[in-house]
Design a protein around this motif. Structure first.
Motif, short mmCIF file in Angstrom:
data_model
loop_
_atom_site.label_atom_id
_atom_site.label_comp_id
_atom_site.label_asym_id
_atom_site.label_seq_id
_atom_site.Cartn_x
_atom_site.Cartn_y
_atom_site.Cartn_z
N PRO A 92 -17.62 13.23 3.36
CA PRO A 92 -18.56 13.28 2.23
C PRO A 92 -18.87 11.88 1.71
N GLY A 93 -19.89 11.74 0.92
CA GLY A 93 -20.26 10.46 0.36
C GLY A 93 -19.14 9.87 -0.48
N ARG A 94 -18.92 8.58 -0.32
CA ARG A 94 -17.80 7.93 -1.02
C ARG A 94 -17.98 7.94 -2.53
N GLU A 95 -19.22 8.16 -3.00
CA GLU A 95 -19.46 8.20 -4.44
C GLU A 95 -18.77 9.41 -5.09
N LEU A 96 -18.36 10.38 -4.27
CA LEU A 96 -17.67 11.56 -4.80
C LEU A 96 -16.18 11.32 -4.99
N ALA A 97 -15.68 10.22 -4.45
CA ALA A 97 -14.23 9.95 -4.50
C ALA A 97 -13.77 9.68 -5.93
N ARG A 98 -12.54 10.09 -6.22
CA ARG A 98 -11.95 9.90 -7.54
C ARG A 98 -11.00 8.71 -7.51
N PRO A 99 -10.81 8.05 -8.64
CA PRO A 99 -9.83 6.95 -8.66
C PRO A 99 -8.41 7.49 -8.54
N VAL A 100 -7.57 6.74 -7.85
CA VAL A 100 -6.15 7.10 -7.70
C VAL A 100 -5.33 5.94 -8.24
N THR A 101 -4.66 6.18 -9.35
CA THR A 101 -3.89 5.12 -10.01
C THR A 101 -2.40 5.38 -10.02
N LYS A 102 -2.00 6.59 -9.62
CA LYS A 102 -0.57 6.90 -9.52
C LYS A 102 -0.39 7.98 -8.46
N ILE A 103 0.67 7.83 -7.64
CA ILE A 103 0.90 8.73 -6.52
C ILE A 103 2.31 9.31 -6.60
N GLY A 104 2.41 10.59 -6.29
CA GLY A 104 3.71 11.23 -6.17
C GLY A 104 4.00 11.61 -4.74
N VAL A 105 5.26 11.51 -4.34
CA VAL A 105 5.69 11.90 -3.00
C VAL A 105 6.85 12.87 -3.14
N VAL A 106 6.68 14.09 -2.66
CA VAL A 106 7.74 15.09 -2.72
C VAL A 106 8.58 14.97 -1.46
N GLY A 107 9.87 14.70 -1.66
CA GLY A 107 10.78 14.42 -0.56
C GLY A 107 11.14 12.94 -0.59
N ALA A 108 12.32 12.64 -0.09
CA ALA A 108 12.74 11.24 -0.05
C ALA A 108 13.40 10.92 1.29
N GLY A 109 13.04 11.71 2.31
CA GLY A 109 13.55 11.45 3.64
C GLY A 109 12.82 10.29 4.29
N LEU A 110 12.98 10.12 5.60
CA LEU A 110 12.41 8.98 6.30
C LEU A 110 10.89 8.95 6.20
N MET A 111 10.23 10.07 6.49
CA MET A 111 8.77 10.09 6.44
C MET A 111 8.28 9.84 5.02
N ALA A 112 8.87 10.51 4.04
CA ALA A 112 8.45 10.33 2.66
C ALA A 112 8.64 8.89 2.20
N SER A 113 9.75 8.28 2.60
CA SER A 113 10.02 6.90 2.19
C SER A 113 9.03 5.94 2.84
N GLN A 114 8.67 6.21 4.08
CA GLN A 114 7.65 5.39 4.74
C GLN A 114 6.32 5.50 4.01
N LEU A 115 5.98 6.71 3.58
CA LEU A 115 4.73 6.91 2.85
C LEU A 115 4.74 6.15 1.53
N ALA A 116 5.86 6.21 0.83
CA ALA A 116 5.95 5.52 -0.47
C ALA A 116 5.76 4.02 -0.29
N LEU A 117 6.39 3.46 0.73
CA LEU A 117 6.24 2.03 1.00
C LEU A 117 4.79 1.68 1.32
N LEU A 118 4.16 2.48 2.13
CA LEU A 118 2.76 2.23 2.50
C LEU A 118 1.86 2.29 1.28
N PHE A 119 2.01 3.31 0.45
CA PHE A 119 1.17 3.45 -0.75
C PHE A 119 1.35 2.25 -1.67
N ALA A 120 2.60 1.85 -1.87
CA ALA A 120 2.86 0.75 -2.80
C ALA A 120 2.29 -0.56 -2.28
N ARG A 121 2.51 -0.84 -1.01
CA ARG A 121 2.06 -2.12 -0.45
C ARG A 121 0.54 -2.20 -0.36
#
Length: 727
Positions: A349-378
């Motif tokens: 869809p058109g990018r003008e429809l996108a919403r701002p993302v200023t905070k992210i939650g990750v459910v789980g703290a295993g290897l995949m979840a931790s990798q996601l958290a690092l990626l989002f933060a960096r």
């Protein structure tokens, strides 16, 4: 060849984006009490298309450069100039040959002309009668780096971010002198590293500093005053007070890595380097693409050749490779898919429809979840909260992020200030209450539908009505996860591949009720994460895993039927895949692969058979079919063999290969009928970026067209003749 022949070649490309050669006379500065050593004629290569559009080398570009160089050779003979310099527009020296132009050379003779034209122009540069200098200010790839190699001297900017000879990766050879000059300049071992190892390692490039350390460049300067420093350095060279690196050192730059191929010791090193290169090619491609071996063939032969003799061999080899299906498939994959389609994802869809993302939650703290958290933060620089069922798991997940950040600092890939910020952005909690003000929450918990549905039910009671919910499921139904939600339109599949930091693909899964704003936000997040996103329909295992499991299912079935393990596991070698099926099974994990296979069997029946032999291994906690043998090979341990039973209808390797080809053609045909993706090109893009399948296959559909599987199974090709193939 005559100039008329070259003009006929150039006339085939009336729409070429010509990189022009403009000349500016610069008086070389006086050095150490001496008068100016004379005039440097500086050629700037610029296509006039701004700093973002790469400069490339097509026939018209080469003809213009050749004409300019011939004029400068005449001026040098008349004593008007003391040196010639070559540099590029901001960010680019030259990005190499125009690949889109090369694919239009339908006749072998035209490819030969293109190769000979390059050598003709570069030979003029190498024989001007005065020293030539390449001032490498930016990207220098392929034929661009070969311009520098043909120059007498080279400087490079610390800001020049990509130097390489990637031809083996692209299905060609460094055929404008690189394969001859580089091993003599930096030694055969380093030349193989640049031309083979780096090229086949996802087209790894060198920084300016790395190129200087290898000996490709004679001096290294900072980007702020790179041209001025390079001109001053050139003045000292011409005046006889040259420098090596950044310090004065006699009359000529030192080149400690340079070798004389006639030296007996170098001859041994040369042969060893070629042999090491062949081992790399076998490991990386199974010799399924002709180009890497041809690079090494030329290098092996040209140790005792003159440069002219090597040039003739390079031209003939280039002309042949330009006509191969592997080269055409590579250009399709690299230009049409990775460079173009990836930047304009089908169905987004058109990018003008996108919403701002200023905070992210990750459910789980295993290897995949931790990798996601690092990626989002960096990559996004926003706060990220990890949750899990107990504090120990939460602490472990946050600790993983901190440890990975520390590793990045230790290797010089992340500044201390940036590391401190990244660590501060990632926090943990045993409660989901911190998600109350999150804009985007993704689950990365156990791959069980009931577990994920429970997670989303809990989340919906906490998060804002406009918070986007995402699942990282690799195979489960997003529609089923959304079925009991009050706001099913806000759920999206956001499937990463492991390892998260490395694999560039992100499958964005649209369920029937997914909102356009949610999908648009997912695409914008993918862009911010520097991932390539492909929109896929909510169907079992989506794209990559469905194709991989169909492939592994066919090979495993052949094994269960009585085909010897080594025959079944190596049968797909002609495809040049990154690893064998049984190696992939072990890497994914037998329980995980078996679980996904079972879900696909439920969805699609006997096309995805469930192996009882693999189930016995899972039940006995055996992680891999193969174990290391005493002779350095691999074998199935006797205890493992004793658990399994086999049929009496073994197949040959050729039969397993054909069976797998036909199965893939069938599955991809069905996926396109189901509308899992918009087009075959999306299948190919997914397999290249999500599974690491080689570009010389074009992903997969060009290969299936080439071997006839598409027409055997579906009665038609996936792609029109001439797209990703000669015909």
């Amino acid at each position: 060849m005559s100039a008329a022949d070259f003009r006929k070649l150039a006339d085939l490309f009336p729409d070429e984006a010509v990189t022009h050669s403009t000349v500016q006379d610069i008086e070389l500065p006086a050095t150490e009490g001496h008068a100016s050593p004379g005039i440097l004629a500086l050629i700037t290569l610029d296509n006039g298309l701004g700093p973002a559009k790469p400069t490339t080398l097509g026939p018209n570009t080469l003809l213009e450069l050749g004409t300019v160089l011939e004029g400068l050779r005449e001026r040098a003979a008349a004593g008007e100039i003391a040196a010639v310099g070559v540099t590029g527009k901001p960010n680019f020296f030259v990005a190499g040959a125009d690949l889109s132009a090369v694919t239009k050379l339908q006749e072998r003779e035209h490819g030969l002309w293109m190769a000979q034209l390059g050598h003709d122009v570069y030979a003029t540069l190498a024989n001007l009668g005065v020293p030539s200098f390449a001032f490498i200010n930016g990207v220098a790839l392929g034929g661009g780096l070969e311009i520098a190699l043909q120059s007498t001297y080279r400087t490079v900017s610390t800001g020049a971010g990509a130097l390489a000879l990637p031809e083996a990766f692209l299905g060609l050879v460094p055929g404008w002198g690189g394969v001859y000059l580089l091993p003599r300049l930096i030694g055969p071992e380093n030349a193989v590293k640049v031309m083979i190892e780096n090229a086949l390692n996802n087209n790894r490039t060198l920084s300016g500093s790395e190129a200087f350390k290898l000996g490709i460049a004679d001096a290294l300067f900072e980007p702020e005053d790179f041209l001025a420093q390079s001109v001053a350095w050139a003045a000292r060279v011409v005046a006889g007070t040259a420098v090596s690196g950044t310090a004065a050192s006699g009359t000529a730059p030192e080149r400690p890595a340079a070798v004389d191929p006639a030296d007996p010791g170098v001859a041994v090193r040369w042969a060893d380097a070629v042999a090491a290169g062949r081992a790399i090619v076998e490991a990386k491609t199974s010799n399924a693409s002709p180009a890497p071996a041809e690079v090494l063939n030329i290098m092996a032969a040209n140790r005792t050749m003159t440069q002219a003799e090597s040039a003739a061999l390079e031209c003939e080899t280039l002309a042949g490779l330009m006509q191969t299906d592997e080269f055409r498939a590579t250009v399709y994959a690299f230009l049409d898919l990775v460079q173009k389609r990836a930047k304009r994802p089908a169905g987004a869809p058109g990018r003008e429809l996108a919403r701002p993302v200023t905070k992210i939650g990750v459910v789980g703290a295993g290897l995949m979840a931790s990798q996601l958290a690092l990626l989002f933060a960096r990559q996004l620089g926003v706060p990220v909260v990890l949750t899990d069922v107990d504090q120990g798991r939460v602490d472990k997940g946050v600790g993983y992020v901190h440890n990975e950040v520390d590793k990045l600092v230790a290797t010089g890939r992340l500044a201390t200030d940036a590391a401190t910020k990244a660590k501060a952005l990632v926090t943990g909690s045993v409660s989901k209450e911190p998600f109350a003000d999150a804009d985007f929450v993704i689950e990365a918990v156990f791959e069980e539908l009931s577990v994920k549905k429970q997670v989303f039910a809990e989340l919906e009671a906490i998060v804002r009505p406009d918070c986007i919910l995402a699942t990282n499921t690799s195979s489960l139904s997003v529609t089923a996860m959304a079925a009991d939600l009050r706001h099913p339109e806000r759920l999206v599949g956001f499937h990463f591949f492991n390892p998260v930091a490395v694999m560039p693909l992100l499958e964005i899964v649209r369920a029937p009720k997914s909102d356009d704003g949610v999908i648009a936000t997912a695409f914008e997040l993918a862009k911010g994460l520097k991932k390539t996103a492909v929109l896929v329909k909510d169907a079992p295992a989506f794209v990559v895993n469905r194709i991989l499991l169909r492939l592994m299912g066919e090979v495993t079935a052949a094994f269960d039927e009585g085909t010897p393990a080594d025959v079944a596991d190596t049968a797909l070698r002609p495809m040049g895949l990154p690893m064998t099926p049984f190696t992939l099974l072990a890497m994914v994990g037998l329980p995980v692969a078996q679980h996904v296979q079972e879900s696909l069997h439920v969805a699609f029946g006997d096309r995805f058979p469930v192996s009882q032999n693999l189930q016995k291994l899972v039940d006995n906690n055996i992680r891999s079919l193969w174990s290391a043998s005493g002779d350095g090979g691999q074998e199935i341990p006797a205890a493992t063999s004793a658990l399994m039973s086999f049929g009496s209808t073994p197949s040959t390797a050729e039969q397993v290969l054909r069976r797998t080809q036909d199965a893939l053609a069938e599955e991809i045909g069905l996926m396109l009928e189901e509308g899992v993706v918009a087009a075959p090109q999306d299948i190919d893009l997914c397999m290249i970026l999500g599974a690491g399948w080689p570009m010389f296959l074009g992903g997969i559909t060009p290969y299936l067209d080439r071997v006839g599987a598409s027409e055997r199974v579906n009665g038609k090709r996936f792609l029109p003749p001439g797209v990703a193939s000669r015909s």
